[in-house]
Design an enzyme around this catalytic site. Structure first.
Site, PDB file in Angstrom:
ATOM      1  N   HIS A 225      -5.644  -2.941  15.401  1.00  0.00           N
ATOM      2  CA  HIS A 225      -5.941  -3.309  13.656  1.00  0.00           C
ATOM      3  C   HIS A 225      -4.586  -3.344  12.864  1.00  0.00           C
ATOM      4  O   HIS A 225      -4.940  -3.680  11.925  1.00  0.00           O
ATOM      5  CB  HIS A 225      -7.294  -2.369  13.251  1.00  0.00           C
ATOM      6  CG  HIS A 225      -7.884  -2.834  12.053  1.00  0.00           C
ATOM      7  ND1 HIS A 225      -7.881  -2.546  11.010  1.00  0.00           N
ATOM      8  CD2 HIS A 225      -8.559  -4.147  12.070  1.00  0.00           C
ATOM      9  CE1 HIS A 225      -8.911  -3.203   9.983  1.00  0.00           C
ATOM     10  NE2 HIS A 225      -9.307  -4.198  10.926  1.00  0.00           N
ATOM     11  N   LYS A 227      -1.578  -4.900  11.141  1.00  0.00           N
ATOM     12  CA  LYS A 227      -1.027  -6.170  10.368  1.00  0.00           C
ATOM     13  C   LYS A 227       0.291  -5.729  10.007  1.00  0.00           C
ATOM     14  O   LYS A 227       0.591  -5.223   8.772  1.00  0.00           O
ATOM     15  CB  LYS A 227      -1.978  -6.466   9.131  1.00  0.00           C
ATOM     16  CG  LYS A 227      -3.434  -6.661   9.477  1.00  0.00           C
ATOM     17  CD  LYS A 227      -4.300  -5.510   8.968  1.00  0.00           C
ATOM     18  CE  LYS A 227      -5.525  -5.789   8.999  1.00  0.00           C
ATOM     19  NZ  LYS A 227      -6.264  -6.319  10.167  1.00  0.00           N
ATOM     20  N   ASP A 232      14.115  -9.735  11.255  1.00  0.00           N
ATOM     21  CA  ASP A 232      15.556  -9.432  11.337  1.00  0.00           C
ATOM     22  C   ASP A 232      15.788  -7.861  11.290  1.00  0.00           C
ATOM     23  O   ASP A 232      16.832  -7.215  10.687  1.00  0.00           O
ATOM     24  CB  ASP A 232      16.553 -10.104  10.526  1.00  0.00           C
ATOM     25  CG  ASP A 232      16.544 -11.636  10.818  1.00  0.00           C
ATOM     26  OD1 ASP A 232      16.446 -11.990  11.964  1.00  0.00           O
ATOM     27  OD2 ASP A 232      16.725 -12.355   9.886  1.00  0.00           O
ATOM     28  N   HIS A 408     -11.066  -7.701   0.962  1.00  0.00           N
ATOM     29  CA  HIS A 408     -10.641  -7.278   1.974  1.00  0.00           C
ATOM     30  C   HIS A 408      -9.518  -6.292   2.088  1.00  0.00           C
ATOM     31  O   HIS A 408      -9.165  -5.536   2.803  1.00  0.00           O
ATOM     32  CB  HIS A 408     -10.055  -8.383   3.073  1.00  0.00           C
ATOM     33  CG  HIS A 408     -10.096  -8.140   4.332  1.00  0.00           C
ATOM     34  ND1 HIS A 408      -8.922  -8.176   5.124  1.00  0.00           N
ATOM     35  CD2 HIS A 408     -10.832  -7.670   5.344  1.00  0.00           C
ATOM     36  CE1 HIS A 408      -8.784  -7.555   6.348  1.00  0.00           C
ATOM     37  NE2 HIS A 408     -10.014  -7.479   6.729  1.00  0.00           N
ATOM     38  N   LYS A 410      -7.060  -2.556   1.337  1.00  0.00           N
ATOM     39  CA  LYS A 410      -7.670  -1.406   1.813  1.00  0.00           C
ATOM     40  C   LYS A 410      -6.386  -0.499   0.971  1.00  0.00           C
ATOM     41  O   LYS A 410      -5.291  -0.323   1.745  1.00  0.00           O
ATOM     42  CB  LYS A 410      -7.397  -1.238   3.509  1.00  0.00           C
ATOM     43  CG  LYS A 410      -8.370  -2.203   4.366  1.00  0.00           C
ATOM     44  CD  LYS A 410      -7.286  -3.411   4.686  1.00  0.00           C
ATOM     45  CE  LYS A 410      -8.400  -4.068   5.894  1.00  0.00           C
ATOM     46  NZ  LYS A 410      -9.615  -4.126   5.971  1.00  0.00           N
ATOM     47  N   ASP A 415      -3.756   8.748  -9.596  1.00  0.00           N
ATOM     48  CA  ASP A 415      -2.991   9.139 -10.773  1.00  0.00           C
ATOM     49  C   ASP A 415      -2.135   8.219 -11.034  1.00  0.00           C
ATOM     50  O   ASP A 415      -0.959   8.564 -11.951  1.00  0.00           O
ATOM     51  CB  ASP A 415      -2.385  10.484 -10.591  1.00  0.00           C
ATOM     52  CG  ASP A 415      -3.493  11.650 -10.629  1.00  0.00           C
ATOM     53  OD1 ASP A 415      -4.783  11.432 -10.844  1.00  0.00           O
ATOM     54  OD2 ASP A 415      -3.099  12.929 -10.156  1.00  0.00           O
TER      55      ASP A 415
END
Length: 490
Positions: A225, A227, A232, A408, A410, A415
């Site tokens: 999952h 991403k 470089d 979408h 996450k 604080d």
């Protein structure tokens, strides 16, 4: 009739015994255990077919871990950093040093559980919309000189997918080392044939850990999952965006797509690079990269000098029930909160430990707010999210349903000081089944940006109140409760 009854009873008894043996032969949490027993017993025979796809655990030899040599190197860095953390005392600390001191328990927990060092001097940019993200992403790909490492759960063969591939082919032809990892279930419809131009240009592309044509491996769980992008060895991306037209708002089903992605320039990229190399070496050992070799170290971990002040840890978790690093990180973040917790998640299916942490926080006077989508992309998951939204509202937590398309992102902000952004949702699948990767960032300026992004999301959302849930039909309530029973499997 007696014969048929005996046969039926025999099938039920044999199915029940087989269900108990099947479920208990591998360790899993009690909620998942009961959920699978429910499926296997109530759906004889067919339940085992479902289990073969969704229920089997991943063999330990397929868990990607640090080599002993790399672990020794990182352990030495962590030992030195723990000493530095212990030295953060007295007046005169900068704002970020005060945040580091406050979060020292969280930081040390990641050092111990995930061998995740604290990475400093990072410049961080945030992206919530597909157009600016892909514009910068493509600009960084165009400017690549030595290496491009890409790992996405979804790499679709659609318009933006072909544009990305064409650019990767161009860079490979120019001599840049291009490597792509994709998840074969997350990228359904994308085959190795799609990547053939890249392979012919000297690049590499492969599905995570196993070949999609291995018919003996039917597991739908344990998805890559991640991403993660590293260019470089200097520029990195992590968050929620994948490669696909829907992430640009081009799919009528979802409309506008709102996400959370960050671009990192600084030492935080080292953590992303380490994650990618681990996954690459586990996926295609024939072209493995040894970061201990000087030439490889210089190429993939070059010196980076920035004016950035953000400090972060890159934390990974996978289907190892003894660790659950990101889930425990969320719980620790929640426990640190003194004033506010602001969560954005497309899938709100917390287990009992996370529910308890949120309950304790709100009962301690902490302002807890959560934004979820107001439309489904997975029906059962959406109904389970509605069930838990109701339960959290009853506890005094503010829950909002985003109205302007699909959200979408996450992210967790505590604080206005500590931020988590990455691939992990607030659900069982991210906690226990998927391979996930998040950045935990300790920086006041960046936290302020994420608080502003959260406020924008709330402004485009509908508050979920007890009155809203009371007005829902009995049939909708049934679907929510039924989906909740399956939540450990979703």
């Amino acid at each position: 009739m007696n014969i048929f009854l005996l046969i039926f009873l025999a099938i039920i008894v044999i199915n029940t015994i087989a269900a108990v043996i099947t479920v208990f032969r591998q360790p899993r949490n009690i909620a998942a255990t009961w959920a699978w027993l429910l499926v296997l017993i109530l759906i004889p025979v067919v339940g085992f077919i479902i289990y073969s796809f969704f229920g089997r655990r991943l063999p330990k030899n397929q868990l990607v871990r640090l080599s002993d040599s790399n672990r020794r190197q990182v352990d030495q860095v962590i030992k030195e950093q723990k000493q530095e953390l212990a030295g953060l005392k007295g007046p005169g600390l900068t704002t970020n040093q005060q945040i580091i001191k406050k979060a020292s328990g969280l930081i040390e927990m990641f050092m111990n559980s995930d061998t995740a060092p604290l990475l400093s001097n990072n410049e961080v940019e945030t992206y919530t919309d597909g157009e600016p993200f892909f514009k910068q992403f493509f600009a960084d790909l165009e400017a690549a000189e030595s290496s491009i490492n890409i790992e996405f759960y979804t790499f679709y063969a659609d318009k933006i997918g072909h544009q990305t591939l064409d650019l990767l082919v161009k860079k490979a032809q120019a001599g840049v080392d291009v490597r792509v990892i994709y998840d074969d279930w997350g990228s359904l419809g994308t085959t190795q044939k799609f990547f053939k131009p890249l392979l012919q240009a000297g690049g590499h592309a492969f599905p995570f850990l196993h070949n999609r044509f291995n018919l003996l491996d039917m597991r739908v769980n344990f998805r890559d999952h991640h991403k993660v992008v590293v260019i470089d060895g200097k520029y990195g991306y992590i968050g929620g965006f994948n490669i696909g037209d829907q992430y640009l708002g081009r799919k009528p089903k979802f409309g506008n797509w709102r996400d959370g992605m960050i671009r990192i320039y600084g030492k935080g990229v080292y953590g992303l690079q380490s994650r990618f190399l681990l996954d690459w070496n586990g996926t295609d050992p024939t072209t493995a990269i040894d970061p201990n070799l000087p030439v490889q170290s210089v190429k993939y971990f070059p010196e980076i000098e920035t004016q950035g002040a953000a400090m972060m840890q890159i934390v990974s978790s996978g289907p190892d029930p003894q660790l659950e690093q990101i889930k425990t990180g969320y719980i620790k973040m929640i426990s640190l909160a003194e004033h506010s917790i602001k969560i954005t998640t497309p899938y709100l299916i917390p287990d009992s430990s996370v529910l308890d942490a949120l309950k304790i926080a709100v009962q301690s006077g902490v302002d807890v707010q959560i934004v979820t989508p107001n439309m489904p992309d997975h029906p059962f998951v959406y109904r389970a999210t509605q069930y838990y939204s109701r339960r959290l509202v009853e506890l005094g937590i503010k829950v909002y349903a985003y109205n302007q398309g699909f959200i979408h992102a996450k992210t967790v902000v505590v604080d206005g000081e500590i931020v988590s952004v990455g691939s992990a949702n607030l659900d069982y699948r991210s906690f226990e089944l998927n391979f996930e990767c998040n950045a935990f960032i300790y920086d006041k300026e960046l936290a302020d940006q994420f608080e502003a992004i959260f406020a924008e999301s709330v402004a485009a959302s509908t508050p979920q109140t007890t009155a809203v849930f009371a007005s829902q039909s009995h049939w909708l309530n049934f679907k929510q409760h039924f989906s909740r029973l399956l939540s450990p499997l979703l």
